[in-house]
Design an enzyme around this catalytic site. Sequence first.
Site, PDB file in Angstrom:
ATOM      1  N   LYS A 228       0.848  -1.199   0.000  1.00 49.32           N
ATOM      2  CA  LYS A 228       0.000   0.000   0.000  1.00 49.32           C
ATOM      3  C   LYS A 228       0.878   1.242   0.000  1.00 49.32           C
ATOM      4  O   LYS A 228       1.976   1.236   0.548  1.00 49.32           O
ATOM      5  CB  LYS A 228      -0.902  -0.041   1.238  1.00 49.32           C
ATOM      6  N   ASP A 259      -3.862  -4.065  -5.109  1.00 42.73           N
ATOM      7  CA  ASP A 259      -5.156  -3.438  -4.850  1.00 42.73           C
ATOM      8  C   ASP A 259      -5.218  -2.172  -5.687  1.00 42.73           C
ATOM      9  O   ASP A 259      -4.286  -1.351  -5.655  1.00 42.73           O
ATOM     10  CB  ASP A 259      -5.258  -3.136  -3.343  1.00 42.73           C
ATOM     11  N   HIS A 286      -7.001  -7.150  -5.733  1.00 44.02           N
ATOM     12  CA  HIS A 286      -8.080  -6.558  -4.953  1.00 44.02           C
ATOM     13  C   HIS A 286      -8.671  -5.480  -5.852  1.00 44.02           C
ATOM     14  O   HIS A 286      -8.180  -4.361  -5.876  1.00 44.02           O
ATOM     15  CB  HIS A 286      -7.545  -5.950  -3.643  1.00 44.02           C
ATOM     16  N   ASP A 294      -7.779   6.208  -1.823  1.00 42.73           N
ATOM     17  CA  ASP A 294      -8.118   4.784  -1.698  1.00 42.73           C
ATOM     18  C   ASP A 294      -9.469   4.665  -0.997  1.00 42.73           C
ATOM     19  O   ASP A 294      -9.560   4.185   0.126  1.00 42.73           O
ATOM     20  CB  ASP A 294      -7.006   4.095  -0.889  1.00 42.73           C
TER      21      ASP A 294
HETATM   22  C1  RNT Z   1      -6.682  -1.982   3.049  1.00 41.36           C
HETATM   23  C2  RNT Z   1      -6.503  -3.190   2.203  1.00 41.36           C
HETATM   24  C3  RNT Z   1      -7.124  -4.458   2.719  1.00 41.36           C
HETATM   25  C4  RNT Z   1      -8.498  -4.263   3.308  1.00 41.36           C
HETATM   26  C5  RNT Z   1      -9.246  -5.559   3.567  1.00 41.36           C
HETATM   27  C6  RNT Z   1     -10.435  -5.341   4.436  1.00 41.36           C
HETATM   28  O1  RNT Z   1      -6.273  -0.824   2.455  1.00 41.36           O
HETATM   29  O2  RNT Z   1      -6.953  -2.932   0.929  1.00 41.36           O
HETATM   30  O3  RNT Z   1      -7.106  -5.413   1.726  1.00 41.36           O
HETATM   31  O4  RNT Z   1      -9.300  -3.437   2.534  1.00 41.36           O
HETATM   32  O5  RNT Z   1      -8.389  -6.495   4.057  1.00 41.36           O
HETATM   33 ZN    ZN Z   2      -7.071  -4.566  -0.446  1.00 39.71          ZN
END
Ligand code: RNT
Ligand code: ZN
Length: 419
Positions: A228, A259, A286, A294
């Site tokens: 992240k 993600d 994700h 985000d």
């Molecule tokens: C958080 C991440 C993570 C969560 C979930 C709930 O920024 O994206 O994956 O959103 O685990």
């Molecule tokens: Zn995530």
Amino acid sequence: MSNLNQAFELAKERYAEIGVDVDAALEKLATIKISLQCWQGDDVCGFESTAGLQGGGILATGNYFGKARTPEELRDDANKAFSLIPGKHRLSIHAIYLDNGGKFIDRDEIEPVHFQGWIDWAKANGLGLDFNTTFFSHAKAADGFTLSSANEEIRKFWVRHGICCRNIAEEMGKQLGTTCILNHWMPDGYKDIPADRLAPRKRMEQSLDEICARPIDPKYTRDAVECKLFGISSESYVVGSHEFFMGYAIKNKKILTLDSGHFHPTETISDKLSSISLFVDEILLHVSRGVRWDSDHVVIWNDDLKAIGEEIVRNNLLDRVHIGLDYFDATINRIAAWTIGTRAVLKSLLMALLEPIADLRQWELEGDWTRRLAMMEELRSMPFSSVWDYYCEKQGVPVGEKWIESMKQYENEVLVKRS
Ligand code: RNT
Ligand code: ZN
């Protein structure tokens, strides 16, 4: 012949004119499984206590009525969503969604038995399960550090949580006969400029090594690690950055999780797939939709999503990319949120499966970029919806907007009673 079938036959002919085999595309689509995020069903609250989502730099906003309050309600809601989505899919469970029989069980004590209800339900419904460690919403994560905590007692607590989760994921995979992907995301980071960026990363690496020390048959479960860029209260520094987890995944042969909301706002995860596919075996997505940050908005069929579908299909990554969803919107009906997002992902994949990709590549190689661009534009208005509608009907789910009525009926009969 029904209008729907007639429209499909015409669409098929039209696609055949540009060399696309619609039947083959639909056959392929039917094999693709999307992993729905259980946490959309209750705004990431879980069933550990009544406290709900706390900290971790993620935020569910809104208070639409009818959220699931028990594992049974969440399963009912998930069943409803699955009945509106074509194909057979998976559910991704977070560790806080345990069945504790009303007695508090701390994160370092959870066992497979607390998830047996989920496993039985998944088996009965022909679904797969995925799993997630929950390194947030807990007193021991209150200062924002878990696996990289300088407090050895706290770090060890979270390592034990990770180990418990691997046991649970292994059991899920064993009982269901389909690999349970275990995702690890942790919020660790600083709001303000750190004096030491290295030490927390060393501790994080050590903790992950400790969690993953026991070899597990990869057919039961495999670990995925999620990077992240920043979060609320980790604006200046995130321990598990992109470089950190990409390095960790390559070195330790882990799955890398991408993600959509975890990169700079002008970066897209679609462009990363081809590069990363050269260096890691598997990727977990994700799929999310960040609006200015985000924000975890419901996924819609926009250009970003279209590109994700294209990159997976064009690069033959369907077997190496696990497609999971990650958003949580509490301002709308939560079953609708699941359905809108999953149907959008499936549409983007179908659209990609209906591309005359060999031609596009040939023109590219020949330097005919004019034809490449022109064709890409024309593809957007091919009779895609006739193919999609036919697919939904064939899979026994509502065609077009008809799912909305079905969802509303459930809202009126079931969800209203929960307030
Ligand atoms: C958080 C991440 C993570 C969560 C979930 C709930 O920024 O994206 O994956 O959103 O685990
Ligand atoms: Zn995530």
